[in-house]
Design an enzyme around this catalytic site. Structure first.
Site, PDB file in Angstrom:
ATOM      1  CD  GLU A  28      47.432  28.391  39.126  1.00 33.06           C
ATOM      2  OE1 GLU A  28      46.680  28.781  38.223  1.00 33.06           O
ATOM      3  OE2 GLU A  28      48.533  28.902  39.358  1.00 33.06           O
ATOM      4  CD  GLU A  42      42.785  32.219  31.973  1.00 34.06           C
ATOM      5  OE1 GLU A  42      43.928  32.125  31.475  1.00 34.06           O
ATOM      6  OE2 GLU A  42      42.572  32.154  33.191  1.00 34.06           O
TER       7      GLU A  42
END
EC number: 4.2.1.20
Length: 259
Positions: free
Chosen positions: A44, A55
């Protein structure tokens, strides 16, 4: 079987995440090749973005470093093109809807197909709004990966029925980051997915140790590890490649021991 599902064809999958362009695009390229060599089943690549809502701080900082270093979506596509000349491991872009729209959705997915990106993971597009991307993904044969979380409840079966590639099971609420404890609800989530569709399930968010990884693959098809790797990159900068390689090797071994 499509390219993404091949990642799960040889037993439990180990899926590392790195932020593309951190510390530089050259190092990212080396990392991808090295992680593939050490047994990563799917890689990824995070497209750096100034407002990455899902995040934690580790990946936010990586995004900032990558952007400051001049990483752009076009440069990432060029990099993937180079990687594809020598490396066949399945690859996915992890990004947000804003960078895709800004780039132009059709152009973005077309470039994914042409450079060899097999899937996209877009955490800020809920299931109900995936039609904004789906037609373009279908047109260019790029899997749109569905995410489910412990709060998805009744929607899990519905999401699973339409899922492509694999289902990304978010192990806990909140943002990405390394965690000590990972909830047992994940096993329930995987069960609900499998009842709706025979599709691989990989667990992400918070996994960092071989013990956690081995535990998670007891009831899933693979694990996704991001923050723990991005931390190594942050710590060692341009010298990070051997350290990340060693970590990937160790994690791959941990998931492989589980049948």
């Amino acid at each position: 079987m499509n390219k993404v599902q091949q990642a799960f064809a040889n037993g439990k999958a180990f899926i590392p995440f790195i932020t593309a362009g951190d510390p530089s695009l050259e190092i990212t390229e080396q990392l991808v090749l090295k992680m593939a060599e050490e047994g990563a089943d799917l890689i990824e690549l995070g497209i750096p973005f100034s407002d990455p809502v899902a995040e934690g701080l580790v990946i936010q900082r990586a995004d900032e470093r990558a952007l400051a270093g001049g990483a752009t979506t076009d440069k990432l596509f060029d990099m993937v093109r180079r990687i594809r000349k020598v490396c066949n491991v399945p690859m996915a872009f992890m990004t947000y809807v804003n960078p895709i729209f800004t780039y132009g959705t059709d152009r973005f997915m077309k470039n994914c197909q042409e450079t060899g990106i097999d899937a996209v993971i877009v955490p800020d597009v809920p299931f109900e709004e995936k039609e904004e991307l789906m037609p373009f993904c279908s047109k260019y044969n790029v899997d749109l990966i569905s995410l489910i979380a412990p709060t998805s409840h009744d929607r899990i079966r519905m999401i699973a029925r339409e899922a492509q590639g694999f289902v990304y099971c978010v192990s806990s609420m909140g943002v990405t980051g390394v965690r000590q404890e990972i909830s047992s609800e994940v096993g329930e989530m995987v069960k609900l997915v499998k009842e709706a569709k025979d599709i691989p399930c990989a667990i992400g968010f918070g996994i960092s140790s071989p013990e956690q990884a081995a535990k998670m693959v007891q009831f899933s098809d693979g694990v996704i590890v991001g923050s723990a790797i991005v931390k190594i990159v942050e710590q060692y900068g341009v010298d990070c490649v051997p350290y990340v390689a060693e970590y990937v090797q160790m994690m791959k071994k941990a998931v492989q021991t589980v049948k």
